[in-house]
Design a protein around this motif. Sequence first.
Motif, PDB file in Angstrom:
ATOM      1  N   ASP A  82      10.087 -13.438  -8.973  1.00 45.18           N
ATOM      2  CA  ASP A  82       8.923 -13.692  -8.118  1.00 45.18           C
ATOM      3  C   ASP A  82       9.125 -13.061  -6.747  1.00 45.18           C
ATOM      4  OD1 ASP A  82       6.318 -14.699  -7.835  1.00 45.18           O
ATOM      5  OD2 ASP A  82       7.051 -16.431  -6.717  1.00 45.18           O
ATOM      6  N   GLY A  83       9.604 -11.807  -6.766  1.00 48.44           N
ATOM      7  CA  GLY A  83       9.818 -11.101  -5.514  1.00 48.44           C
ATOM      8  C   GLY A  83       8.516 -10.541  -4.969  1.00 48.44           C
ATOM      9  N   SER A  84       8.529 -10.168  -3.702  1.00 51.38           N
ATOM     10  CA  SER A  84       7.342  -9.586  -3.080  1.00 51.38           C
ATOM     11  C   SER A  84       7.245  -8.103  -3.426  1.00 51.38           C
ATOM     12  CB  SER A  84       7.384  -9.782  -1.558  1.00 51.38           C
ATOM     13  OG  SER A  84       8.497  -9.117  -0.998  1.00 51.38           O
ATOM     14  N   PHE A  85       6.024  -7.571  -3.397  1.00 47.28           N
ATOM     15  CA  PHE A  85       5.818  -6.157  -3.699  1.00 47.28           C
ATOM     16  C   PHE A  85       4.492  -5.696  -3.103  1.00 47.28           C
ATOM     17  CE2 PHE A  85       4.553  -8.808  -7.309  1.00 47.28           C
ATOM     18  CZ  PHE A  85       3.236  -8.456  -7.516  1.00 47.28           C
ATOM     19  N   TRP A  86       4.358  -4.383  -2.957  1.00 48.22           N
ATOM     20  CA  TRP A  86       3.096  -3.771  -2.547  1.00 48.22           C
ATOM     21  C   TRP A  86       2.162  -3.778  -3.738  1.00 48.22           C
ATOM     22  CZ3 TRP A  86       2.823  -3.141   2.497  1.00 48.22           C
ATOM     23  CH2 TRP A  86       3.988  -2.843   3.229  1.00 48.22           C
ATOM     24  N   HIS A 247      13.057  -8.791  -3.076  1.00 45.64           N
ATOM     25  CA  HIS A 247      12.106  -7.831  -3.613  1.00 45.64           C
ATOM     26  C   HIS A 247      12.831  -6.686  -4.309  1.00 45.64           C
ATOM     27  CE1 HIS A 247      13.013  -6.394   0.512  1.00 45.64           C
ATOM     28  NE2 HIS A 247      12.959  -5.190  -0.040  1.00 45.64           N
ATOM     29  N   ALA A 248      12.129  -6.044  -5.216  1.00 49.33           N
ATOM     30  CA  ALA A 248      12.633  -4.832  -5.850  1.00 49.33           C
ATOM     31  C   ALA A 248      12.206  -3.628  -5.014  1.00 49.33           C
ATOM     32  CB  ALA A 248      12.093  -4.718  -7.274  1.00 49.33           C
ATOM     33  N   HIS A 249      12.949  -2.541  -5.149  1.00 52.08           N
ATOM     34  CA  HIS A 249      12.716  -1.353  -4.331  1.00 52.08           C
ATOM     35  C   HIS A 249      12.092  -0.235  -5.162  1.00 52.08           C
ATOM     36  CE1 HIS A 249      15.358  -2.660  -0.852  1.00 52.08           C
ATOM     37  NE2 HIS A 249      15.656  -3.534  -1.790  1.00 52.08           N
ATOM     38  N   GLY A 273      -5.928  -1.456   0.092  1.00 46.45           N
ATOM     39  CA  GLY A 273      -4.657  -1.275  -0.620  1.00 46.45           C
ATOM     40  C   GLY A 273      -3.434  -1.744   0.134  1.00 46.45           C
ATOM     41  N   ASP A 274      -3.590  -2.610   1.148  1.00 45.64           N
ATOM     42  CA  ASP A 274      -2.448  -2.964   1.999  1.00 45.64           C
ATOM     43  C   ASP A 274      -1.922  -4.381   1.772  1.00 45.64           C
ATOM     44  OD1 ASP A 274      -4.840  -3.973   3.114  1.00 45.64           O
ATOM     45  OD2 ASP A 274      -3.936  -4.135   5.094  1.00 45.64           O
ATOM     46  N   LEU A 275      -2.158  -4.951   0.601  1.00 47.23           N
ATOM     47  CA  LEU A 275      -1.728  -6.319   0.329  1.00 47.23           C
ATOM     48  C   LEU A 275      -0.282  -6.381  -0.155  1.00 47.23           C
ATOM     49  CD1 LEU A 275      -3.201  -9.184   0.218  1.00 47.23           C
ATOM     50  CD2 LEU A 275      -3.118  -8.877  -2.270  1.00 47.23           C
ATOM     51  N   ILE A 276       0.436  -7.406   0.313  1.00 40.42           N
ATOM     52  CA  ILE A 276       1.753  -7.776  -0.205  1.00 40.42           C
ATOM     53  C   ILE A 276       1.576  -9.097  -0.942  1.00 40.42           C
ATOM     54  CG2 ILE A 276       4.088  -8.546   0.423  1.00 40.42           C
ATOM     55  CD1 ILE A 276       3.851  -6.719   2.898  1.00 40.42           C
ATOM     56  N   SER A 277       2.166  -9.223  -2.123  1.00 42.18           N
ATOM     57  CA  SER A 277       2.039 -10.484  -2.847  1.00 42.18           C
ATOM     58  C   SER A 277       3.202 -10.665  -3.805  1.00 42.18           C
ATOM     59  CB  SER A 277       0.695 -10.534  -3.593  1.00 42.18           C
ATOM     60  OG  SER A 277       0.414 -11.846  -4.040  1.00 42.18           O
ATOM     61  N   THR A 278       3.097 -11.684  -4.670  1.00 45.44           N
ATOM     62  CA  THR A 278       4.092 -11.984  -5.699  1.00 45.44           C
ATOM     63  C   THR A 278       3.356 -12.240  -7.010  1.00 45.44           C
ATOM     64  OG1 THR A 278       4.027 -14.388  -5.357  1.00 45.44           O
ATOM     65  CG2 THR A 278       5.532 -13.119  -3.940  1.00 45.44           C
ATOM     66  N   THR A 279       4.083 -12.216  -8.110  1.00 46.87           N
ATOM     67  CA  THR A 279       3.429 -12.484  -9.392  1.00 46.87           C
ATOM     68  C   THR A 279       2.891 -13.913  -9.442  1.00 46.87           C
ATOM     69  OG1 THR A 279       5.544 -13.088 -10.435  1.00 46.87           O
ATOM     70  CG2 THR A 279       4.803 -10.795 -10.655  1.00 46.87           C
ATOM     71  N   GLN A 280       3.608 -14.864  -8.842  1.00 42.67           N
ATOM     72  CA  GLN A 280       3.143 -16.246  -8.839  1.00 42.67           C
ATOM     73  C   GLN A 280       1.832 -16.381  -8.072  1.00 42.67           C
ATOM     74  OE1 GLN A 280       4.590 -19.487 -10.242  1.00 42.67           O
ATOM     75  NE2 GLN A 280       2.374 -19.480  -9.966  1.00 42.67           N
ATOM     76  N   ASP A 281       1.764 -15.743  -6.906  1.00 37.92           N
ATOM     77  CA  ASP A 281       0.542 -15.824  -6.103  1.00 37.92           C
ATOM     78  C   ASP A 281      -0.635 -15.144  -6.790  1.00 37.92           C
ATOM     79  OD1 ASP A 281       1.875 -17.242  -4.185  1.00 37.92           O
ATOM     80  OD2 ASP A 281       1.573 -15.786  -2.569  1.00 37.92           O
ATOM     81  N   LEU A 282      -0.404 -13.979  -7.394  1.00 42.96           N
ATOM     82  CA  LEU A 282      -1.499 -13.289  -8.075  1.00 42.96           C
ATOM     83  C   LEU A 282      -1.980 -14.097  -9.270  1.00 42.96           C
ATOM     84  CD1 LEU A 282      -0.514  -9.494  -8.010  1.00 42.96           C
ATOM     85  CD2 LEU A 282      -1.929 -10.788  -6.396  1.00 42.96           C
ATOM     86  N   THR A 283      -1.048 -14.751  -9.966  1.00 43.44           N
ATOM     87  CA  THR A 283      -1.433 -15.623 -11.080  1.00 43.44           C
ATOM     88  C   THR A 283      -2.314 -16.770 -10.591  1.00 43.44           C
ATOM     89  OG1 THR A 283       0.537 -15.121 -12.395  1.00 43.44           O
ATOM     90  CG2 THR A 283      -0.540 -17.218 -12.831  1.00 43.44           C
TER      91      THR A 283
END
Length: 413
Positions: A82-86, A247-249, A273-283
């Motif tokens: 559940d790391g952050s990503f662009w 987060h992954a790189h 296109g400038d959002l940062i989020s996580t899989t949990q938040d998007l779910t």
Amino acid sequence: MKTTISRRTAVAALAAAVLAGTATPAMATPTGQDRPELRKAMQAFVDAGFTGIQLRVRDQQGDWAASAGVRKLGAAAKPPTDGSFWTGSVIKTFTATMVLQLVAEGRIELDSPAADYLPGYGLDERITVRMLLRHTSGIFNYTGEYKPDGTIDEPGIPANGDGWVPHRFKSYEPEELVRLALSKGPRFEPGTQWNYSNTNYTVALLMIEKVTGHSYATELKRRITGPLGLRGTLAAGNRTTALPGPHAHGYYQYKDKVIDLSHQNMSLLTGAGDLISTTQDLTTFFSALNGGKLLPAKLLAEMRTAIPTSIPEQDYGLGIWAQDLGPGCGTVYQHNGSPPHGYGALMYSSPDGSKTLTASVTWLDSATRGPAKDFLTLVDALVKQEFCGTRAGSADQSEPPGQARPDGPGSGL
């Protein structure tokens, strides 16, 4: 700050990671009931040369999250589950949701001229709010216009490739992006065609700010991230930002360097296109949206009323794609995204929001595209495995060879 790794070290590390992933899947410990076929579909990304993937599904079997590959070149650690990503263009669904909430409040009308809410820019009076959200306004895309095969039709501000890399920390104001796009003249008469344009959503951002009197970030927190408890989601806006927390790189190979893209300025894609989020938040967000918790039923129906696009089997509504997965699968709603390079985000849901799939994929990108050429095929297999029960790896591409996806990898969307 510029973060680079020598090309020799990076390539060697990537090769080692891929070989390691082929021999023994590098998987983070999943939660919920095990999903061997989803594991296989994830591993296919690593086998194809992607550095990592984190995946989360929610369905009748419960919640399940896992990752494959490596978090960083030259290291053995796995991507966080559940790391952050662009997220790239995934933010368009958030932006459209906020506009529709303002419609629900009677502060905006979908079929009124956008110029009524955003005077002073010279917007064509025939362009309605609906046209902005549906990409039928005809406004030039400030990141450039592309032909169906992915080649440049008319250049804009470089948002990918070697032309973008030296400017990845440059700061842009949304007003200048919109004025640049409008100076190019329209692509077509408003409402007569469909053309994916980042400008539409930067105009929508400015409209949200003008109507509410608050910043986009403030409204995002007040309307979506706050009520839903999305602690890992934020709009980067006009600042240079490093991904927060674990987060992954993602990377881009530029000349003799490999550049770490976890740190960049995404103001070129403000609101688009400038959002940062996580899989949990998007779910949580996409389940709530499709479950009717963010919009009245009538406006959710408006959002999901989609029209044909240049992408086979994929129609576009208001900030959301309606994708036909084929016989036995039905329709899913989705909005994927990819910032300039090295990251890809997936966000899918069943019509009632009870089944979702969200993911982030990372890779070492380059002008020759590297593993990104296999992205669509792999995504199609992964999505069909969850929503159709298809054996991973057996699906065809969701687009014909050579068909460019407007929010595909490295599109800067």
